[in-house]
Design a protein around this motif. Structure first.
Motif, short mmCIF file in Angstrom:
data_model
loop_
_atom_site.label_atom_id
_atom_site.label_comp_id
_atom_site.label_asym_id
_atom_site.label_seq_id
_atom_site.Cartn_x
_atom_site.Cartn_y
_atom_site.Cartn_z
N ALA A 296 0.83 -1.21 0.00
CA ALA A 296 0.00 0.00 0.00
C ALA A 296 0.86 1.26 0.00
O ALA A 296 0.57 2.22 -0.73
CB ALA A 296 -0.93 -0.01 1.21
N GLU B 292 3.96 5.75 -5.49
CA GLU B 292 4.16 5.53 -6.92
C GLU B 292 5.50 4.85 -7.21
O GLU B 292 6.16 5.12 -8.21
CB GLU B 292 4.00 6.83 -7.71
N ASN C 65 2.54 1.67 -3.46
CA ASN C 65 1.57 2.17 -4.44
C ASN C 65 1.30 3.66 -4.25
O ASN C 65 1.27 4.42 -5.21
CB ASN C 65 0.26 1.37 -4.35
N ARG C 66 1.10 4.09 -3.00
CA ARG C 66 0.83 5.50 -2.73
C ARG C 66 2.01 6.37 -3.13
O ARG C 66 1.85 7.49 -3.61
CB ARG C 66 0.49 5.68 -1.24
#
Length: 165
Positions: free
Chosen positions: A123, A129, A126-127
């Motif tokens: 997570a 990038e 992903n946040r």
């Protein structure tokens, strides 16, 4: 390191998970050596191999970010490993099948800690990038889930729980 951003938290938790894996690897080997059910013993050996592969991937990610994977010590896994040894290895058992059921229990507790760690890292990546990191960590998460599900099958369909009952 001061935790001033999500990236700082991400890197800190990557080091923490590396430590958790390192500690659980030794315990997994010990549990595998104590297991009497053939499929369980083989699954724990495969689990140890998977943990080691995950550590290699985390180490590479840490290196890519310019940090040492050994930068943290995971006290959470320390407690889980202590519990695993106490309950599955040092405890007296009148039946090997009962020990095998306890081995599965203790191993899955350690695995669930790793699942939480990998899930958070995915997570965060992903946040942030960090798509390459996220892909590697998702692969580790998926493999860890697969090992956990296999252990549940050994307990329920593989007969360990039935034999222990």
């Amino acid at each position: 390191m001061a935790l001033n951003s999500l990236k700082d938290v991400y890197l800190d938790q990557m080091q923490d998970l590396y430590s958790a894996c390192q500690q659980s690897l030794d315990a997994t080997t010990e549990l595998g050596n104590a297991a009497t059910h053939q499929e369980l013993s083989e699954a724990l050996a495969a689990g140890g191999k998977g943990i080691a592969e995950g550590m290699e991937k985390i180490s590479k990610l840490c290196s890519d970010h310019g940090i040492n994977p050994d930068g943290e010590f995971c006290k959470g896994m320390q407690g889980l490993v202590k519990e695993a040894r106490s309950h599955a290895l040092e405890e007296e058992f009148g039946d090997d099948d009962v020990r095998d059921a306890m081995i599965i229990t203790q191993y899955q507790r350690m695995v669930h800690y790793a699942l939480a760690g990998y899930g958070c890292l995915v997570a965060f990546a992903n946040r942030l990038e960090l798509d390459g990191d996220a892909a590697v960590l998702q692969e580790c998460l998926d493999e860890t889930y697969q090992g956990d599900r296999h252990m549940t099958e050994i307990a329920t369909k593989g007969g360990v729980n039935a034999a222990a009952a």
